[in-house]
Structure formats: C-alpha cells, structure tokens
Design a protein around this motif. Structure first.
Motif, PDB file in Angstrom:
ATOM      1  N   GLY A 248      -9.507 -51.932  54.732  1.00 40.13           N
ATOM      2  CA  GLY A 248      -9.202 -50.812  55.608  1.00 40.13           C
ATOM      3  C   GLY A 248      -9.797 -49.486  55.184  1.00 40.13           C
ATOM      4  N   ARG A 249     -10.535 -49.436  54.099  1.00 43.10           N
ATOM      5  CA  ARG A 249     -11.141 -48.175  53.634  1.00 43.10           C
ATOM      6  C   ARG A 249     -12.530 -48.039  54.265  1.00 43.10           C
ATOM      7  NH1 ARG A 249     -10.948 -47.802  47.431  1.00 43.10           N
ATOM      8  NH2 ARG A 249      -9.730 -49.676  47.159  1.00 43.10           N
ATOM      9  N   ALA A 250     -12.671 -47.016  55.107  1.00 44.50           N
ATOM     10  CA  ALA A 250     -13.915 -46.849  55.869  1.00 44.50           C
ATOM     11  C   ALA A 250     -15.112 -46.573  54.968  1.00 44.50           C
ATOM     12  CB  ALA A 250     -13.757 -45.723  56.887  1.00 44.50           C
TER      13      ALA A 250
ATOM     14  N   ASP B  15     -18.160 -49.803  51.872  1.00 43.77           N
ATOM     15  CA  ASP B  15     -19.035 -50.679  52.647  1.00 43.77           C
ATOM     16  C   ASP B  15     -19.984 -51.439  51.725  1.00 43.77           C
ATOM     17  OD1 ASP B  15     -17.916 -49.790  54.968  1.00 43.77           O
ATOM     18  OD2 ASP B  15     -19.476 -48.294  55.371  1.00 43.77           O
TER      19      ASP B  15
ATOM     20  N   GLY C  28     -11.877 -57.241  55.777  1.00 41.80           N
ATOM     21  CA  GLY C  28     -12.881 -56.268  56.184  1.00 41.80           C
ATOM     22  C   GLY C  28     -13.720 -56.809  57.320  1.00 41.80           C
TER      23      GLY C  28
ATOM     24  N   HIS D  55     -19.627 -57.851  62.258  1.00 40.61           N
ATOM     25  CA  HIS D  55     -18.523 -56.898  62.391  1.00 40.61           C
ATOM     26  C   HIS D  55     -17.236 -57.568  62.855  1.00 40.61           C
ATOM     27  CE1 HIS D  55     -21.161 -53.639  61.425  1.00 40.61           C
ATOM     28  NE2 HIS D  55     -21.982 -53.948  62.433  1.00 40.61           N
TER      29      HIS D  55
ATOM     30  N   ASP E 226     -17.766 -54.826  55.138  1.00 39.18           N
ATOM     31  CA  ASP E 226     -17.675 -53.382  55.345  1.00 39.18           C
ATOM     32  C   ASP E 226     -16.205 -53.045  55.561  1.00 39.18           C
ATOM     33  OD1 ASP E 226     -20.388 -53.037  55.137  1.00 39.18           O
ATOM     34  OD2 ASP E 226     -20.742 -53.096  57.308  1.00 39.18           O
ATOM     35  N   ASP E 227     -15.843 -51.806  55.332  1.00 38.70           N
ATOM     36  CA  ASP E 227     -14.459 -51.329  55.491  1.00 38.70           C
ATOM     37  C   ASP E 227     -13.485 -52.239  54.742  1.00 38.70           C
ATOM     38  OD1 ASP E 227     -15.529 -49.397  57.082  1.00 38.70           O
ATOM     39  OD2 ASP E 227     -14.943 -50.349  58.966  1.00 38.70           O
TER      40      ASP E 227
ATOM     41  N   HIS F  82     -13.661 -59.307  62.087  1.00 36.33           N
ATOM     42  CA  HIS F  82     -12.684 -59.085  61.007  1.00 36.33           C
ATOM     43  C   HIS F  82     -12.483 -60.390  60.229  1.00 36.33           C
ATOM     44  CE1 HIS F  82      -8.794 -58.396  59.043  1.00 36.33           C
ATOM     45  NE2 HIS F  82      -9.235 -57.150  58.972  1.00 36.33           N
TER      46      HIS F  82
END
Length: 177
Positions: A140-142, A145, A58, A165, A136-137, A167
C-alpha cells in the motif's frame, strides 16, 4: 543421594526448556492467520534471506524466470583401491584355576582407500533457477515501487497469468531476484 540430585536437575531443566519454548513462539500462532508454529519451507531452511513480513501485496509490475546456468568443469576421478593385508591377532583365554593361555593367529583383511586416477567431466551449476515477481505500491505504499521478490514456481505462474498492475498478494521466499 546422587540420583536424587540428578532428578532435581532434570526437573529444573524441563521447566526451563518449557518456559523458554513458550517465550520463543513470538506470537506466530496468534493473530498471524497461519495457526502453525515453527513451520518453514525447504527454501527458508537453506539459508535464504527471508523478508520481515509474512506476506506482501502490491501491483504486478513484471515477472522474471532466471534459467539455471551450468558450465563444463573437470574434477579428479577417484577410484577405490584395495590391497590384501594381514594382521597378527593375540587371543587370551583364562581357565578356572587362574591359568592363562595365549595364542596368536594371522587374519586377512582388505585395506581400501580412494586414489586419484585421471579426471572426469561434469556440469557445475553457477546459477540456480529462480522465479521472481516485481511489485509496485508494495503493501500500500505508493513510493515503494519496482521491488523484486523470489517466489515459488506456482506463485510465478499465477502472477504470469495476471494483467500488468493487477493486485497480487503472496508470501515471498526471499527479497531480491
């Protein structure tokens, strides 16, 4: 006859254990990428809640280092106290002609036990040290968070060196912080 039955039971037990062991691997050595079966870290065996997946990925949201917290406490001070004691011991000796000779001796020994003698001060741990990373994410799921994961100090320092932010992909020790 009894030993033959034991051998048969032992053989059946070996086959059952081998069969159940093969069923219990659950594909850990297959396409999981690790190739090791049954490897666990010290934190996992200590009873921490482990997430369902092996790794998470994420965007780095935040990092947190929770310091260990201790408080001063008191407990009983135990000391070893020993007393001399004696015990009467019976000895018996048989001769070749069926006669029996018996005699007694008195043997000394130390009778020791722990007794309370006052109190002692010590530092009691009320919160253990933890290193946490917030993603967050997640995977891969937006919509997923602000999820905290407990991580090793090495993973924490890696995440600390990354920009917000950025990865990240790691294997958490536990979910939550």
């Amino acid at each position: 006859m009894l030993s033959k039955q034991r051998l048969i039971r032992a053989g059946v037990t070996v086959f059952l254990v081998a069969g159940l062991g093969a069923c219990g691997t659950g594909g850990q050595g297959g396409s999981g990428g690790h190739g090791t079966v049954g490897s666990h870290s010290a934190e996992e065996s200590a009873g921490d809640a482990r997430p369902q997946q092996d790794g998470v990925s994420g965007l780095r949201a935040d990092v947190r280092h929770v310091q260990k917290k201790t408080v001063k406490a008191e407990r009983p001070h135990m000391v070893k106290k020993c007393d001399s004691a004696t015990e009467r011991v019976k000895h018996t000796k048989r001769s070749g002609r069926g006669k029996k000779k018996t005699w007694y001796t008195t043997e000394r020994y130390q009778d020791c036990r722990k007794v309370r003698q006052g109190t002692e001060s010590y530092r009691r741990v009320v919160r253990h040290e933890r290193w946490c990373v917030q993603l967050d994410d997640v995977n891969g799921r937006a919509g997923k968070d602000h999820v905290w994961y407990g991580v090793t100090p090495a993973t924490y320092h890696t995440a600390l060196g990354k920009d917000e932010h950025a990865h990240l992909r790691f294997t958490p020790i536990r979910t939550g912080c």
